[in-house]
Write a protein that holds these residues in place. Structure first.
Motif, PDB file in Angstrom:
ATOM      1  N   GLU A 158       0.815  -1.215   0.000  1.00  0.00           N
ATOM      2  CA  GLU A 158       0.000   0.000   0.000  1.00  0.00           C
ATOM      3  C   GLU A 158       0.850   1.268   0.000  1.00  0.00           C
ATOM      4  OE1 GLU A 158      -3.561  -0.095   2.552  1.00  0.00           O
ATOM      5  OE2 GLU A 158      -2.826  -2.072   3.148  1.00  0.00           O
ATOM      6  N   LEU A 159       2.053   1.183   0.531  1.00  0.00           N
ATOM      7  CA  LEU A 159       2.970   2.317   0.580  1.00  0.00           C
ATOM      8  C   LEU A 159       4.241   1.917  -0.152  1.00  0.00           C
ATOM      9  CD1 LEU A 159       3.559   5.180   1.680  1.00  0.00           C
ATOM     10  CD2 LEU A 159       4.501   4.084   3.718  1.00  0.00           C
TER      11      LEU A 159
ATOM     12  N   TYR B 183      -0.244   7.670  -1.203  1.00  0.00           N
ATOM     13  CA  TYR B 183      -1.015   6.712  -0.405  1.00  0.00           C
ATOM     14  C   TYR B 183      -2.286   7.380   0.114  1.00  0.00           C
ATOM     15  CZ  TYR B 183      -2.488   4.194   3.750  1.00  0.00           C
ATOM     16  OH  TYR B 183      -3.247   3.557   4.704  1.00  0.00           O
TER      17      TYR B 183
END
Length: 74
Positions: free
Chosen positions: A43-44, A63
């Motif tokens: 996700e990051l 993000y």
């Protein structure tokens, strides 16, 4: 301290290209462990440089933008 007498931290430096995981976590106002979990889940964004893990300086904002867009779509 800067010229105005306020304390500055290294992650206030807009010229940084890469952040440590701790700096990225501070920018997102989350814990280090949570930040590593976001990295592990993809996700990051992060990159490895030798044995170091670094987060591109624009990755926390990206993000957040994805999270906001997902919330609007829901």
């Amino acid at each position: 301290m800067d010229d105005h007498g306020t304390l500055t931290t290294p992650d206030d430096d807009a010229t940084l290209v890469l952040l440590t995981v701790e700096e990225a976590a501070r920018r997102l106002r989350i814990g280090r462990t949570t930040c590593f979990a976001l990295i592990r889940n993809g996700e990051l964004e992060s990159i490895d440089i030798g044995r170091l893990r670094r987060v591109p300086a624009d990755a926390p904002a990206e993000y957040l933008a994805r999270r906001r867009a997902a919330k609007r779509a829901a």
